[in-house]
Design an enzyme around this catalytic site. Structure first.
Site, PDB file in Angstrom:
ATOM      1  N   CYS A 199       0.825  -1.208   0.000  1.00 23.28           N
ATOM      2  CA  CYS A 199       0.000   0.000   0.000  1.00 23.28           C
ATOM      3  C   CYS A 199       0.861   1.262   0.000  1.00 23.28           C
ATOM      4  O   CYS A 199       1.991   1.261   0.476  1.00 23.28           O
ATOM      5  CB  CYS A 199      -0.873   0.026   1.241  1.00 23.28           C
ATOM      6  SG  CYS A 199      -1.866  -1.442   1.455  1.00 23.28           S
ATOM      7  N   ARG A 217       5.028   0.147  -6.094  1.00 22.35           N
ATOM      8  CA  ARG A 217       5.008  -0.668  -4.879  1.00 22.35           C
ATOM      9  C   ARG A 217       4.049  -1.851  -5.012  1.00 22.35           C
ATOM     10  O   ARG A 217       4.131  -2.800  -4.245  1.00 22.35           O
ATOM     11  CB  ARG A 217       4.577   0.186  -3.686  1.00 22.35           C
ATOM     12  CG  ARG A 217       5.571   1.255  -3.314  1.00 22.35           C
ATOM     13  CD  ARG A 217       4.984   2.247  -2.352  1.00 22.35           C
ATOM     14  NE  ARG A 217       4.701   1.676  -1.055  1.00 22.35           N
ATOM     15  CZ  ARG A 217       5.491   1.811   0.020  1.00 22.35           C
ATOM     16  NH1 ARG A 217       6.603   2.494  -0.076  1.00 22.35           N
ATOM     17  NH2 ARG A 217       5.170   1.275   1.161  1.00 22.35           N
ATOM     18  N   TRP A 245      -3.038  -2.572  -1.447  1.00 23.64           N
ATOM     19  CA  TRP A 245      -2.666  -3.941  -1.803  1.00 23.64           C
ATOM     20  C   TRP A 245      -3.413  -4.817  -0.798  1.00 23.64           C
ATOM     21  O   TRP A 245      -3.118  -4.818   0.385  1.00 23.64           O
ATOM     22  CB  TRP A 245      -1.153  -4.093  -1.654  1.00 23.64           C
ATOM     23  CG  TRP A 245      -0.568  -5.377  -2.158  1.00 23.64           C
ATOM     24  CD1 TRP A 245      -0.234  -5.676  -3.449  1.00 23.64           C
ATOM     25  CD2 TRP A 245      -0.205  -6.518  -1.387  1.00 23.64           C
ATOM     26  NE1 TRP A 245       0.309  -6.934  -3.517  1.00 23.64           N
ATOM     27  CE2 TRP A 245       0.336  -7.480  -2.274  1.00 23.64           C
ATOM     28  CE3 TRP A 245      -0.290  -6.847  -0.030  1.00 23.64           C
ATOM     29  CZ2 TRP A 245       0.798  -8.721  -1.855  1.00 23.64           C
ATOM     30  CZ3 TRP A 245       0.166  -8.092   0.389  1.00 23.64           C
ATOM     31  CH2 TRP A 245       0.707  -9.009  -0.521  1.00 23.64           C
ATOM     32  N   ASN A 303      -1.532   1.999   6.024  1.00 23.47           N
ATOM     33  CA  ASN A 303      -0.645   0.909   5.603  1.00 23.47           C
ATOM     34  C   ASN A 303      -0.380   0.047   6.826  1.00 23.47           C
ATOM     35  O   ASN A 303      -0.204   0.582   7.926  1.00 23.47           O
ATOM     36  CB  ASN A 303       0.702   1.435   5.102  1.00 23.47           C
ATOM     37  CG  ASN A 303       0.598   2.062   3.731  1.00 23.47           C
ATOM     38  OD1 ASN A 303      -0.478   2.142   3.161  1.00 23.47           O
ATOM     39  ND2 ASN A 303       1.716   2.525   3.210  1.00 23.47           N
ATOM     40  N   GLY A 304      -0.287  -1.266   6.625  1.00 21.28           N
ATOM     41  CA  GLY A 304      -0.025  -2.171   7.738  1.00 21.28           C
ATOM     42  C   GLY A 304      -1.222  -3.060   8.003  1.00 21.28           C
ATOM     43  O   GLY A 304      -2.133  -3.160   7.169  1.00 21.28           O
ATOM     44  N   GLU A 306      19.209 -16.565  -7.194  1.00 24.15           N
ATOM     45  CA  GLU A 306      18.645 -15.256  -7.505  1.00 24.15           C
ATOM     46  C   GLU A 306      18.135 -15.206  -8.956  1.00 24.15           C
ATOM     47  O   GLU A 306      17.082 -14.621  -9.239  1.00 24.15           O
ATOM     48  CB  GLU A 306      19.693 -14.161  -7.255  1.00 24.15           C
ATOM     49  CG  GLU A 306      19.394 -12.801  -7.846  1.00 24.15           C
ATOM     50  CD  GLU A 306      18.047 -12.189  -7.426  1.00 24.15           C
ATOM     51  OE1 GLU A 306      17.418 -12.678  -6.483  1.00 24.15           O
ATOM     52  OE2 GLU A 306      17.624 -11.213  -8.085  1.00 24.15           O
ATOM     53  N   LYS A 361      14.309 -14.240 -10.138  1.00 30.57           N
ATOM     54  CA  LYS A 361      13.986 -13.159 -11.086  1.00 30.57           C
ATOM     55  C   LYS A 361      13.039 -13.662 -12.168  1.00 30.57           C
ATOM     56  O   LYS A 361      12.060 -13.006 -12.522  1.00 30.57           O
ATOM     57  CB  LYS A 361      15.306 -12.676 -11.698  1.00 30.57           C
ATOM     58  CG  LYS A 361      15.517 -11.250 -11.940  1.00 30.57           C
ATOM     59  CD  LYS A 361      15.729 -10.337 -10.765  1.00 30.57           C
ATOM     60  CE  LYS A 361      14.744 -10.407  -9.642  1.00 30.57           C
ATOM     61  NZ  LYS A 361      15.221  -9.989  -8.371  1.00 30.57           N
ATOM     62  N   GLU A 392       9.464 -14.222 -10.719  1.00 32.47           N
ATOM     63  CA  GLU A 392       8.742 -13.007 -10.322  1.00 32.47           C
ATOM     64  C   GLU A 392       8.076 -12.313 -11.496  1.00 32.47           C
ATOM     65  O   GLU A 392       6.942 -11.850 -11.397  1.00 32.47           O
ATOM     66  CB  GLU A 392       9.719 -11.993  -9.710  1.00 32.47           C
ATOM     67  CG  GLU A 392      10.081 -12.238  -8.300  1.00 32.47           C
ATOM     68  CD  GLU A 392      10.912 -11.082  -7.756  1.00 32.47           C
ATOM     69  OE1 GLU A 392      10.463 -10.447  -6.805  1.00 32.47           O
ATOM     70  OE2 GLU A 392      12.010 -10.805  -8.282  1.00 32.47           O
ATOM     71  N   HIS A 430      19.787 -36.626  -6.440  1.00 33.87           N
ATOM     72  CA  HIS A 430      19.137 -37.160  -5.237  1.00 33.87           C
ATOM     73  C   HIS A 430      17.618 -37.038  -5.320  1.00 33.87           C
ATOM     74  O   HIS A 430      16.932 -37.165  -4.306  1.00 33.87           O
ATOM     75  CB  HIS A 430      19.683 -36.456  -3.992  1.00 33.87           C
ATOM     76  CG  HIS A 430      21.149 -36.699  -3.787  1.00 33.87           C
ATOM     77  ND1 HIS A 430      21.657 -37.917  -3.397  1.00 33.87           N
ATOM     78  CD2 HIS A 430      22.225 -35.893  -3.981  1.00 33.87           C
ATOM     79  CE1 HIS A 430      22.972 -37.852  -3.338  1.00 33.87           C
ATOM     80  NE2 HIS A 430      23.340 -36.630  -3.690  1.00 33.87           N
ATOM     81  N   LYS A 468       6.650  -3.892  -3.898  1.00 32.08           N
ATOM     82  CA  LYS A 468       8.060  -3.518  -3.803  1.00 32.08           C
ATOM     83  C   LYS A 468       8.535  -3.522  -2.356  1.00 32.08           C
ATOM     84  O   LYS A 468       9.641  -3.945  -2.064  1.00 32.08           O
ATOM     85  CB  LYS A 468       8.259  -2.125  -4.425  1.00 32.08           C
ATOM     86  CG  LYS A 468       9.709  -1.650  -4.429  1.00 32.08           C
ATOM     87  CD  LYS A 468      10.556  -2.505  -5.339  1.00 32.08           C
ATOM     88  CE  LYS A 468      12.014  -2.114  -5.321  1.00 32.08           C
ATOM     89  NZ  LYS A 468      12.863  -3.168  -5.920  1.00 32.08           N
TER      90      LYS A 468
HETATM   91  O1  M6R Z   1      13.520  -4.355   0.473  1.00 33.77           O
HETATM   92  P1  M6R Z   1      14.068  -5.719   0.734  1.00 33.77           P
HETATM   93  O2  M6R Z   1      15.401  -5.921   0.092  1.00 33.77           O
HETATM   94  O3  M6R Z   1      14.137  -6.048   2.205  1.00 33.77           O
HETATM   95  O4  M6R Z   1      13.045  -6.712   0.068  1.00 33.77           O
HETATM   96  C1  M6R Z   1      13.135  -8.096   0.226  1.00 33.77           C
HETATM   97  C2  M6R Z   1      12.268  -8.815  -0.773  1.00 33.77           C
HETATM   98  O5  M6R Z   1      10.920  -8.511  -0.563  1.00 33.77           O
HETATM   99  C3  M6R Z   1      12.645  -8.468  -2.202  1.00 33.77           C
HETATM  100  O6  M6R Z   1      13.987  -8.730  -2.454  1.00 33.77           O
HETATM  101  C4  M6R Z   1      11.776  -9.249  -3.215  1.00 33.77           C
HETATM  102  O7  M6R Z   1      12.143 -10.598  -3.236  1.00 33.77           O
HETATM  103  C5  M6R Z   1      11.902  -8.581  -4.583  1.00 33.77           C
HETATM  104  N1  M6R Z   1      10.671  -8.660  -5.285  1.00 33.77           N
HETATM  105  C6  M6R Z   1      13.052  -9.109  -5.370  1.00 33.77           C
HETATM  106  O8  M6R Z   1      13.039  -8.895  -6.724  1.00 33.77           O
END
Ligand code: M6R
Length: 615
Positions: A2, A27, A75, A101-102, A487, A491, A494, A510, A610
């Protein structure tokens, strides 16, 4: 997640609120709304879906008069994304409006309490309970009513509040969810006060912002801002100058923020590293890390989420290989509840781009509660985690807008590598010759990244064109290639929504090898030279079962891997320990182009946010 914007000033509020909300779109959200005080009424417009729906309903805000208001992108957590559940939420009688927010964890009890006293609720949200509770306590004293109400809220909240009876006042209050306020005393922005959940929303108007702490309350009018502590005492707050400019948060000619941020990596890595290399030594004194710092702990726990966690996996290898410090990397949300065995000889390293991730923040608090020292490796200056860490090493990546992290990932890697090199140098774990080789490698890294971006993009795009229709991909690697593979798969998942999973190369046989069939794609970063022969054997095993191989390796190792690779992308030759920086670039581009070819919303992938400020 949010987003909140509030404005109180000389100008029409609604267009300014909409512009601010646009800056927060990155976000992630599923509905939006705004509320402006107009002629003694709170005019509220809400729309599910994208912000353009809200803009259309309000003629870009121009249809709503009034100079003081609040806006929100939601959100969904409690209640599905509908117009009714969108914020702002109003009290019965429409005297109080709230954006939030929260998560208010005790909202069901509060709702029952209020309903028993005749209050009618309209939405399914937790937020409405806050609006109704403030109104319940309101007796003409707005500040008092907010204080009474928030003292009963459990959970996390950043609240922006307006009241019909105070047409030129905004109230901001927070706990465990970020909120900033700012005032422009004249100049191009005129006399105005702003509140926002994120600096990018109001960067256009000012760079001087005040971060609220838990329990703080800010009362904003066009003339200025007054601050109060949780006991209602007026307090002074310091203003933080944000060194990002508004242009840094624009696409600058790129099709997507993600692409722009991938291409910013050479500059970002230069900024992270250059001021911290002093001749033949690594100098982290800007983070308060002096040589004796490394005598104060015996072990490191890296705590992080998502991409930051995967950076931490590489960090563990570096801290153990270069500095011989026992290091564990733990998903922050698991650490919090694991009853961990740590103490005052433990250094907790919190990795985070945003510095606001709720799970990482709580993991930090748990580590501190158990006596550990804390070091944040963080991008956003002044963010919540930095304010609670004993020391912070900033990674200087600038604003990262795309939900999928790229430049902050490599900048976190740089922060970790510097830490490992500095620790290795102090603890005598690396020889002076090795240290100078490492420093040379770091200094040449920005140029190598630049070169990779030029030479890899086409190959990454071509590989994506061959595989973007696949529904599942496996990534394998060993040691630092394994960290890079974790990683890279994250990517791809996502942004392209292709199922992707990473295995340590030696682990496939395994179990997972049973899933390999003709045509299965295996992506293998194979640049960590000490183990490429071993990884090559794992590639042979899947190749023999019909898999297709996309291999990313150093130029001088390409010949050796050519015969097993269906597609190969080469990166410049480098020290093996540096390889995760360089394998990241083509694999980020591979994910980007796969998502592009599938027509996905690259900068705002579905269901993701985000900044993840809820548990
Ligand atoms: O702001 P942060 O680095 O603490 O965020 C952690 C994760 O939420 C963040 O890395 C998330 O996995 C992203 N969408 C990565 O692309």
């Amino acid at each position: 997640m949010c987003g909140i914007v509030g404005y109180c000033g000389d100008e029409q509020a609604a267009p300014i609120l909409l512009r601010g909300l646009e800056r927060l779109e990155y976000r992630g959200y599923d509905s939006a709304g705004l509320c402006v005080e107009t002629d003694g009424k709170l005019v509220t417009i809400k729309a599910s879906g994208k912000l353009k729906n809200l803009a259309a309903l309000t003629n870009d805000g121009k249809a709503i008069n009034g100079v003081c208001g609040i806006g929100h992108t939601r959100w969904a957590t409690h209640g599905i994304p509908t117009d009714t559940n969108a914020h702002p939420h109003l009290s019965d009688g429409e005297r109080i409006a709230v954006v939030h927010n929260g998560i208010i964890e005790n909202f069901r009890e509060l709702r029952a309490f209020l309903e028993n006293r005749g209050v009618t609720f309209r939405s399914d949200t937790d937020t409405e309970a806050a609006a109704q509770l403030i109104d319940y306590y309101y007796d003409g004293n707005l500040i008092g009513a907010v204080q009474k109400a928030v003292s009963q809220l459990e959970g996390s909240y950043a609240l922006g509040i307006i009241c019909r009876d105070f047409p030129d006042t905004l109230i901001a209050v927070k706990k465990s969810s970020p909120l900033i306020v700012a005032h422009t005393g004249g100049g191009s922005a005129g006399y105005a006060s702003f509140l926002a959940s994120d600096v990018t929303a109001i960067l256009k108007y000012t760079r001087d912002m005040t971060y609220l702490e838990d329990g703080d309350m800010a009362v904003l009018t066009r003339r200025g801002i007054k601050f109060y502590d949780a006991y209602g005492q007026q307090i002074e707050k310091t203003v933080t100058r944000i060194d990002w400019d508004a242009d840094a948060a624009q696409k600058g000619g790129y099709a997507h923020f993600m692409l722009k941020e991938i291409y910013e990596q050479p500059r970002v890595i230069r900024d992270t590293i250059s001021s911290r290399i002093n001749g033949m030594t690594v100098d982290l004194s800007d983070a308060g890390i002096t040589p004796d710092y490394f005598d104060s702990f015996d072990e490191i726990k890296i705590l992080a989420c998502g991409t930051a966690y995967y950076a931490g996996v590489a960090g563990k290898y570096w801290l153990e290989q270069l500095a011989r410090i026992p290091t564990e990397v733990i998903v922050a949300s698991e650490f919090r509840y694991a009853d961990p065995i740590i103490g005052k000889r433990t250094l907790a390293v919190i990795l985070s781009q945003s510095g606001e991730t709720a799970d990482s923040h709580e993991a930090l608090r748990e580590a501190k509660r158990l006596g550990a020292k804390s070091l944040g490796i963080i991008n956003v200056r002044g963010s919540a985690i930095t304010r609670e860490c004993d020391n912070t090493l900033y990674i200087n990546a600038g604003p990262e807008i795309a939900v999928a992290s790229t430049k902050a990932y490599t900048a976190l890697l740089a922060g970790l590598y510097l830490l490992a090199a500095a620790a290795g140098q102090k603890r005598g774990a690396i020889s002076p010759e090795r240290l100078s080789a490492i420093i040379g490698e770091l200094e040449s890294l920005p140029d190598k990244l630049e070169y990779s971006l030029k030479t890899c993009a086409e190959a990454a795009q071509y590989a994506a064109s061959q595989y973007f229709n696949h529904s599942s991909v496996f990534y394998i690697g060993r040691n630092l290639d394994y960290a890079a593979a974790l990683e890279a798969a994250h990517k791809l998942k996502e942004i392209s929504y292709i199922h992707a999973e990473t295995y340590a190369g030696g682990e496939l046989k395994h179990g997972t090898i049973s899933l390999i069939e003709p045509g299965t794609l295996i992506v293998a970063p194979a640049a960590y030279e000490p183990l490429t022969a071993k990884l090559r054997s794992n590639i042979d095993e899947v190749k023999a079962r019909g898999a297709e191989i996309l291999c990313v390796t150093q130029e001088h190792m390409a010949e050796n891997l050519k015969s097993v690779s269906d597609y190969m992308i080469t990166i410049p030759d480098c020290d093996a320990t540096i390889s995760p920086f360089l394998t990241a670039v083509p694999l980020q581009l591979f994910a980007y182009y796969a998502a592009l070819m599938r027509g996905e919303n690259i900068d705002q992938p579905r269901n993701l946010a985000k900044v993840v400020t809820v548990e």
